[in-house]
Motif scaffolding. Structure first.
Motif, PDB file in Angstrom:
ATOM      1  N   ILE A  66       0.832  -1.199   0.000  1.00 35.66           N
ATOM      2  CA  ILE A  66       0.000   0.000   0.000  1.00 35.66           C
ATOM      3  C   ILE A  66       0.871   1.255   0.000  1.00 35.66           C
ATOM      4  O   ILE A  66       0.626   2.200  -0.760  1.00 35.66           O
ATOM      5  N   LEU A  67       1.913   1.254   0.816  1.00 38.28           N
ATOM      6  CA  LEU A  67       2.812   2.405   0.827  1.00 38.28           C
ATOM      7  C   LEU A  67       3.518   2.580  -0.511  1.00 38.28           C
ATOM      8  O   LEU A  67       3.670   3.703  -1.008  1.00 38.28           O
ATOM      9  N   ASN A  68       3.961   1.462  -1.108  1.00 38.33           N
ATOM     10  CA  ASN A  68       4.628   1.562  -2.406  1.00 38.33           C
ATOM     11  C   ASN A  68       3.675   2.076  -3.483  1.00 38.33           C
ATOM     12  O   ASN A  68       4.082   2.822  -4.388  1.00 38.33           O
ATOM     13  N   TRP A  69       2.400   1.669  -3.414  1.00 37.62           N
ATOM     14  CA  TRP A  69       1.411   2.198  -4.345  1.00 37.62           C
ATOM     15  C   TRP A  69       1.276   3.715  -4.164  1.00 37.62           C
ATOM     16  O   TRP A  69       1.260   4.478  -5.140  1.00 37.62           O
ATOM     17  N   LEU A  70       1.190   4.151  -2.926  1.00 44.94           N
ATOM     18  CA  LEU A  70       1.048   5.581  -2.656  1.00 44.94           C
ATOM     19  C   LEU A  70       2.290   6.360  -3.080  1.00 44.94           C
ATOM     20  O   LEU A  70       2.208   7.529  -3.451  1.00 44.94           O
ATOM     21  N   ARG A  71       3.445   5.701  -3.064  1.00 41.26           N
ATOM     22  CA  ARG A  71       4.690   6.379  -3.449  1.00 41.26           C
ATOM     23  C   ARG A  71       4.854   6.482  -4.964  1.00 41.26           C
ATOM     24  O   ARG A  71       5.202   7.525  -5.504  1.00 41.26           O
ATOM     25  N   ASP A  72       4.626   5.344  -5.678  1.00 42.54           N
ATOM     26  CA  ASP A  72       4.957   5.347  -7.111  1.00 42.54           C
ATOM     27  C   ASP A  72       3.831   4.903  -8.033  1.00 42.54           C
ATOM     28  O   ASP A  72       3.987   4.903  -9.250  1.00 42.54           O
ATOM     29  N   GLY A  73       2.669   4.513  -7.475  1.00 46.77           N
ATOM     30  CA  GLY A  73       1.521   4.176  -8.315  1.00 46.77           C
ATOM     31  C   GLY A  73       1.646   2.884  -9.087  1.00 46.77           C
ATOM     32  O   GLY A  73       0.936   2.681 -10.074  1.00 46.77           O
ATOM     33  N   VAL A  74       2.507   1.975  -8.646  1.00 50.99           N
ATOM     34  CA  VAL A  74       2.700   0.695  -9.333  1.00 50.99           C
ATOM     35  C   VAL A  74       2.021  -0.425  -8.543  1.00 50.99           C
ATOM     36  O   VAL A  74       2.243  -0.565  -7.333  1.00 50.99           O
ATOM     37  N   VAL A  75       1.206  -1.224  -9.249  1.00 53.56           N
ATOM     38  CA  VAL A  75       0.553  -2.373  -8.617  1.00 53.56           C
ATOM     39  C   VAL A  75       1.566  -3.508  -8.519  1.00 53.56           C
ATOM     40  O   VAL A  75       2.209  -3.857  -9.518  1.00 53.56           O
ATOM     41  N   PRO A  76       1.762  -4.104  -7.341  1.00 55.43           N
ATOM     42  CA  PRO A  76       2.760  -5.173  -7.200  1.00 55.43           C
ATOM     43  C   PRO A  76       2.354  -6.441  -7.938  1.00 55.43           C
ATOM     44  O   PRO A  76       1.175  -6.655  -8.234  1.00 55.43           O
ATOM     45  N   THR A  77       3.320  -7.285  -8.242  1.00 53.80           N
ATOM     46  CA  THR A  77       3.048  -8.588  -8.841  1.00 53.80           C
ATOM     47  C   THR A  77       2.885  -9.604  -7.714  1.00 53.80           C
ATOM     48  O   THR A  77       3.820  -9.877  -6.962  1.00 53.80           O
ATOM     49  N   LEU A  78       1.667 -10.157  -7.597  1.00 48.53           N
ATOM     50  CA  LEU A  78       1.340 -11.064  -6.506  1.00 48.53           C
ATOM     51  C   LEU A  78       0.569 -12.262  -7.043  1.00 48.53           C
ATOM     52  O   LEU A  78       0.129 -12.282  -8.204  1.00 48.53           O
ATOM     53  N   SER A  79       0.369 -13.245  -6.194  1.00 49.88           N
ATOM     54  CA  SER A  79      -0.489 -14.377  -6.546  1.00 49.88           C
ATOM     55  C   SER A  79      -1.946 -13.938  -6.440  1.00 49.88           C
ATOM     56  O   SER A  79      -2.258 -12.905  -5.836  1.00 49.88           O
ATOM     57  N   ASP A  80      -2.866 -14.743  -7.004  1.00 50.57           N
ATOM     58  CA  ASP A  80      -4.286 -14.394  -6.943  1.00 50.57           C
ATOM     59  C   ASP A  80      -4.769 -14.279  -5.501  1.00 50.57           C
ATOM     60  O   ASP A  80      -5.551 -13.373  -5.167  1.00 50.57           O
ATOM     61  N   SER A  81      -4.321 -15.207  -4.641  1.00 51.44           N
ATOM     62  CA  SER A  81      -4.770 -15.169  -3.249  1.00 51.44           C
ATOM     63  C   SER A  81      -4.235 -13.918  -2.543  1.00 51.44           C
ATOM     64  O   SER A  81      -4.928 -13.305  -1.722  1.00 51.44           O
ATOM     65  N   GLU A  82      -3.008 -13.521  -2.873  1.00 45.89           N
ATOM     66  CA  GLU A  82      -2.439 -12.313  -2.264  1.00 45.89           C
ATOM     67  C   GLU A  82      -3.138 -11.058  -2.781  1.00 45.89           C
ATOM     68  O   GLU A  82      -3.336 -10.092  -2.033  1.00 45.89           O
ATOM     69  N   TYR A  83      -3.524 -11.066  -4.072  1.00 48.22           N
ATOM     70  CA  TYR A  83      -4.286  -9.931  -4.590  1.00 48.22           C
ATOM     71  C   TYR A  83      -5.617  -9.795  -3.852  1.00 48.22           C
ATOM     72  O   TYR A  83      -6.078  -8.688  -3.569  1.00 48.22           O
TER      73      TYR A  83
END
Length: 300
Positions: A66-83
């Motif tokens: 969440i912090l990284n999204w707020l910093r740079d606007g990039v959605v992380p690469t995660l598994s479906d369950s983590e998403y």
């Protein structure tokens, strides 16, 4: 402590995990989020006296994303369950941009994995250019149909699980007896829609416009209607168990026979709503407006 200026360092304790960031990071990218509101300067925030950490009672597992999204606007690469886990946290913090990003990524992944959907987003766009559009009984599970003009479209009996309708225009669309479990309708236009008998369990309708919508007999358990406009909506015998309607506008809505066990109606506008004989004993009504509501025979 009082909220600091925009360049101040902020120490957060999220469910036992500690993070350090700035007020700028928490307020600029998603200015309408809960985090932005917390650090807007309008609220006094309490911290522990020794280390100065502000505690938030949430699982801190994904807060770095969440912090990284707020910093740079990039959605992380995660598994479906983590998403799915991250999406729950994004919903809690009201990060609509991150929610949009997660659904965009997961929708593309589902299409790439060749789900058993019968149509793609491109197919849908081509279809809605015709005068009369019907997707009755069609499987559209997992599609991203956000921001499309789908007004008056007939989706009756379709499988719409996990479909992303965010900000779509669905005015007067028909969703009779659809299976739309887990679908996202946040900020969608759903005025005068028909959802009779629909399964919307766990759907997100935060901020949606549902004036005069027909949701009779619909399964709305675990749905989020935070801030939704449900004026004059028909909710007779709907199942709203555990639904979150905090701050929703239900003025003049008909809730005759609705199941409201553990429903959150804090701060909701229920003026002139029909609540006759409704069981409100396990409903959270703190701060709700009930002026002119028909409460004859209601259990409170």
């Amino acid at each position: 402590m009082a909220a600091a200026d925009s360049s101040s360092i902020v120490r957060l304790n999220i469910g036992g995990k500690k993070f350090t960031t700035t007020v700028d990071t928490l307020t600029q990218r998603e200015p309408d989020s809960m985090l932005a509101a917390m650090f807007s300067g309008r609220h006094t925030l309490c911290s522990d006296h020794e280390e100065g950490y502000i505690f938030v009672d949430r699982d801190g597992k994904h807060f770095r994303h969440i912090l990284n999204w707020l910093r740079d606007g990039v959605v992380p690469t995660l598994s479906d369950s983590e998403y799915a886990e991250l999406l729950r946290e994004a919903e809690y913090y009201q990060l609509l941009g991150l929610m949009d990003g997660i659904h965009s990524v997961t929708s593309k992944r589902r299409e790439a994995d060749d789900w058993d959907t019968e149509l793609t987003r491109t197919d849908i766009i081509k279809c809605i250019q015709s005068e009369r559009v019907r997707f009755r009984g069609v499987n559209l599970s997992g599609l991203d149909l956000s921001k499309l003009d789908l007004s008056f479209v007939d989706f009756s009996y379709a499988c719409l699980k996990n479909v992303f309708f965010s900000r779509a225009n669905l005015q007067c669309a028909k969703f009779r007896d659809v299976d739309a479990e887990g679908s996202i309708f946040h900020n969608a236009i759903l005025r005068e829609c028909e959802f009779t008998g629909a399964n919307l369990r766990g759907a997100l309708l935060a901020g949606a416009s549902l004036q005069s919508a027909n949701l009779q007999d619909a399964c709305l358990a675990d749905c989020s209607f935070c801030g939704a406009d449900l004026r004059s909506a028909h909710l007779q015998t709907a199942d709203l168990t555990n639904a979150n309607l905090e701050g929703a506008n239900l003025e003049g809505a008909n809730l005759k026979g609705a199941k409201l066990s553990n429903a959150n109606l804090k701060g909701a506008n229920l003026q002139r709503a029909y609540l006759r004989h409704v069981n409100l004993r396990e409903t959270h009504l703190e701060g709700a407006k009930l002026d002119g509501a028909n409460l004859l025979g209601a259990i409170r």
